[in-house]
Design an enzyme around this catalytic site. Structure first.
Site, PDB file in Angstrom:
ATOM      1  N   CYS A   1      67.719  -1.716  32.192  1.00  0.00           N
ATOM      2  CA  CYS A   1      69.094  -2.034  32.383  1.00  0.00           C
ATOM      3  C   CYS A   1      69.314  -3.615  32.765  1.00  0.00           C
ATOM      4  O   CYS A   1      68.203  -4.188  32.825  1.00  0.00           O
ATOM      5  CB  CYS A   1      69.748  -1.235  33.466  1.00  0.00           C
ATOM      6  SG  CYS A   1      68.754  -1.809  35.263  1.00  0.00           S
TER       7      CYS A   1
ATOM      8  N   HIS B   1      66.004  -4.398  44.579  1.00  0.00           N
ATOM      9  CA  HIS B   1      66.524  -3.384  45.323  1.00  0.00           C
ATOM     10  C   HIS B   1      67.209  -4.118  46.552  1.00  0.00           C
ATOM     11  O   HIS B   1      67.977  -3.321  47.431  1.00  0.00           O
ATOM     12  CB  HIS B   1      65.312  -2.570  45.824  1.00  0.00           C
ATOM     13  CG  HIS B   1      64.453  -1.944  44.790  1.00  0.00           C
ATOM     14  ND1 HIS B   1      63.337  -2.656  44.226  1.00  0.00           N
ATOM     15  CD2 HIS B   1      64.775  -1.049  43.759  1.00  0.00           C
ATOM     16  CE1 HIS B   1      62.873  -1.801  43.443  1.00  0.00           C
ATOM     17  NE2 HIS B   1      63.592  -1.125  43.002  1.00  0.00           N
TER      18      HIS B   1
ATOM     19  N   HIS C   1      63.702   5.079  50.671  1.00  0.00           N
ATOM     20  CA  HIS C   1      64.052   4.045  49.457  1.00  0.00           C
ATOM     21  C   HIS C   1      64.313   2.564  49.911  1.00  0.00           C
ATOM     22  O   HIS C   1      65.026   2.513  50.706  1.00  0.00           O
ATOM     23  CB  HIS C   1      64.964   4.551  48.406  1.00  0.00           C
ATOM     24  CG  HIS C   1      65.093   3.893  46.890  1.00  0.00           C
ATOM     25  ND1 HIS C   1      65.671   2.728  47.020  1.00  0.00           N
ATOM     26  CD2 HIS C   1      64.282   4.432  46.116  1.00  0.00           C
ATOM     27  CE1 HIS C   1      65.402   2.238  45.488  1.00  0.00           C
ATOM     28  NE2 HIS C   1      64.670   3.390  45.046  1.00  0.00           N
TER      29      HIS C   1
ATOM     30  N   GLU D   1      66.131   0.470  48.513  1.00  0.00           N
ATOM     31  CA  GLU D   1      67.365  -0.064  48.380  1.00  0.00           C
ATOM     32  C   GLU D   1      68.398   0.479  49.621  1.00  0.00           C
ATOM     33  O   GLU D   1      69.214  -0.098  50.216  1.00  0.00           O
ATOM     34  CB  GLU D   1      68.105   0.599  46.973  1.00  0.00           C
ATOM     35  CG  GLU D   1      69.700   0.224  46.893  1.00  0.00           C
ATOM     36  CD  GLU D   1      70.194   0.996  45.778  1.00  0.00           C
ATOM     37  OE1 GLU D   1      71.393   1.259  45.866  1.00  0.00           O
ATOM     38  OE2 GLU D   1      69.539   1.249  44.741  1.00  0.00           O
TER      39      GLU D   1
ATOM     40  N   CYS E   1      75.107   3.388  39.419  1.00  0.00           N
ATOM     41  CA  CYS E   1      75.125   2.214  38.425  1.00  0.00           C
ATOM     42  C   CYS E   1      75.147   2.788  37.016  1.00  0.00           C
ATOM     43  O   CYS E   1      75.095   4.034  36.671  1.00  0.00           O
ATOM     44  CB  CYS E   1      74.076   1.318  38.517  1.00  0.00           C
ATOM     45  SG  CYS E   1      72.539   1.726  37.341  1.00  0.00           S
TER      46      CYS E   1
ATOM     47  N   SER F   1      62.931   5.928  41.480  1.00  0.00           N
ATOM     48  CA  SER F   1      64.012   6.933  41.710  1.00  0.00           C
ATOM     49  C   SER F   1      64.817   7.243  40.491  1.00  0.00           C
ATOM     50  O   SER F   1      65.114   8.872  40.227  1.00  0.00           O
ATOM     51  CB  SER F   1      64.860   6.338  42.930  1.00  0.00           C
ATOM     52  OG  SER F   1      66.044   7.295  43.073  1.00  0.00           O
ATOM     53  N   ASN F   2      65.285   6.520  39.795  1.00  0.00           N
ATOM     54  CA  ASN F   2      66.105   6.719  38.704  1.00  0.00           C
ATOM     55  C   ASN F   2      65.361   7.514  37.642  1.00  0.00           C
ATOM     56  O   ASN F   2      65.992   8.488  36.982  1.00  0.00           O
ATOM     57  CB  ASN F   2      66.894   5.513  38.124  1.00  0.00           C
ATOM     58  CG  ASN F   2      65.945   4.781  37.008  1.00  0.00           C
ATOM     59  OD1 ASN F   2      65.676   5.039  35.979  1.00  0.00           O
ATOM     60  ND2 ASN F   2      65.418   3.739  37.689  1.00  0.00           N
TER      61      ASN F   2
ATOM     62  N   SER G   1      63.684   1.072  34.733  1.00  0.00           N
ATOM     63  CA  SER G   1      62.604  -0.044  34.864  1.00  0.00           C
ATOM     64  C   SER G   1      61.575   0.070  33.913  1.00  0.00           C
ATOM     65  O   SER G   1      60.474  -0.529  34.035  1.00  0.00           O
ATOM     66  CB  SER G   1      62.289  -0.036  36.274  1.00  0.00           C
ATOM     67  OG  SER G   1      61.988   0.969  36.877  1.00  0.00           O
TER      68      SER G   1
END
Length: 344
Positions: free
Chosen positions: A33, A95, A145, A147, A215, A244-245, A287
């Protein structure tokens, strides 16, 4: 081999490839991304300007292949700003970090370069506003996490992390308490919507972002995985185990009817997963570099999956600018952030 050089075919009118035996369908969009491309570019640019070593607090993005590549170029990854020599260059990961981390870096006179994703920075700014309005902040996300740790640090005394609808029910706040909600950017869109609905049901004085904090890239990749799950026997998501994503993408595929697994790289493919799969959908987390996808496709080709099809999807052209402090000292120009993972 470039990211677009994989041999592909198009489906017929029935949505299947001309020869549906041993087929691979590649998701669109997939992979990097804009925030990830920017963060990696920041570390590379810092190395160009300052030379090695450049210290990076935490993994710049959650992918072990990228971290290893940057380590070979002279990046040094540390768990805390306290581990960085005084006065050295220190990059904050995509993050984000808490104000306490920034204070610690300043006390060590570190030359900080902030690679926080602009979408994550937006959540930080909202947390500050809600705290000033004396609202309790209900932060939807995973407590461990990075973030979430950073956002919670903006107002630790006013922030409660919730992950599930059950967590919402257990909140010991009165129904008319002034609250605000924010979310981790890499969550499952569908699951997060259910938690937000539960918050609205429980509280009468509640505010939140005008749109979703999830996002654009996470939402797009989850939607693409839903499409893969509907038309393939198996979905494989390329991504690291701490991404995570990427993990959310696997969960989304399973929720939409397909067997699905996370594959950090081709070497970790379990051939038992393929036992009854004639059609495999492949995507990758935000990522994960395309070189890992290519490696998986090449591994599957040796197992008979030689028909590669590119799924239709939403084009992405988002670009986040690099920090001005990384401008060329002679020309004053700030290098562009690449549109693809061409740097690696």
């Amino acid at each position: 081999m470039s990211a677009t050089s994989l041999p592909t075919s198009r489906p017929d009118a029935g949505g299947r490839a001309p020869d549906s035996a041993k087929r691979i369908v590649l998701a669109q969009p997939r992979g990097f991304c804009a925030g990830v491309r920017r963060a990696i570019g920041i570390v590379e640019r810092a190395l160009d300007l300052h030379g090695a070593p450049v210290y990076v607090r935490k993994e710049i993005v959650h992918n072990h292949h990228i971290v290893a590549e940057l380590e070979m170029r002279g990046a040094r990854f540390v768990d805390s700003e306290d581990e960085v020599p005084e006065g050295a260059v220190c990059v904050f990961s995509a993050h984000g970090v808490s104000p306490a981390v920034r204070t610690g870096a300043a006390s060590r006179r570190l030359e900080v370069i902030d690679a926080t994703c602009p979408l994550v920075a937006k959540v930080h700014q909202a947390a500050v506003r809600y705290a000033r309005d004396e609202r309790t902040i209900l932060l939807v996300g995973h407590a461990d996490h990075e973030e979430v740790e950073g956002v919670r640090g903006e107002a630790p005394d006013r922030t409660i992390v919730v992950e599930t609808e059950e967590d919402v029910e257990r909140l010991g706040l009165p129904a008319d308490a002034p609250v605000a909600y924010l979310t981790q950017t890499t969550l499952s869109f569908d699951e997060t919507s259910r938690v937000i609905d539960a918050l609205h049901h429980k509280f009468t004085d509640i505010v939140g972002p005008a749109g979703s904090d999830i996002c654009y890239a996470s939402e797009n990749r989850q939607n693409a995985v839903k499409a893969l799950a509907r038309r393939n026997d198996l979905v494989l998501v390329v991504g690291s185990c701490n991404s995570s994503n990427s993990i959310r993408m696997v969960e989304v595929a399973r929720e939409h009817g397909s067997a699905a697994y996370l594959v950090p790289d081709a070497g970790q493919l379990d051939e038992r997963w393929l036992a009854s799969a004639s059609s495999i959908g492949i995507s990758s987390g935000a990522s994960a570099p395309e070189i890992l996808v290519r490696g998986l496709v090449e591994r599957l080709a040796t197992l008979g999956y030689t028909d590669v099809e590119l799924d239709e999807g939403i084009p992405e052209d988002v670009v986040f600018s690099m920090p001005a402090r990384l401008a060329d000292p002679l020309t004053g120009r700030v290098p562009r952030t690449p549109l693809a993972d061409e740097a690696l």
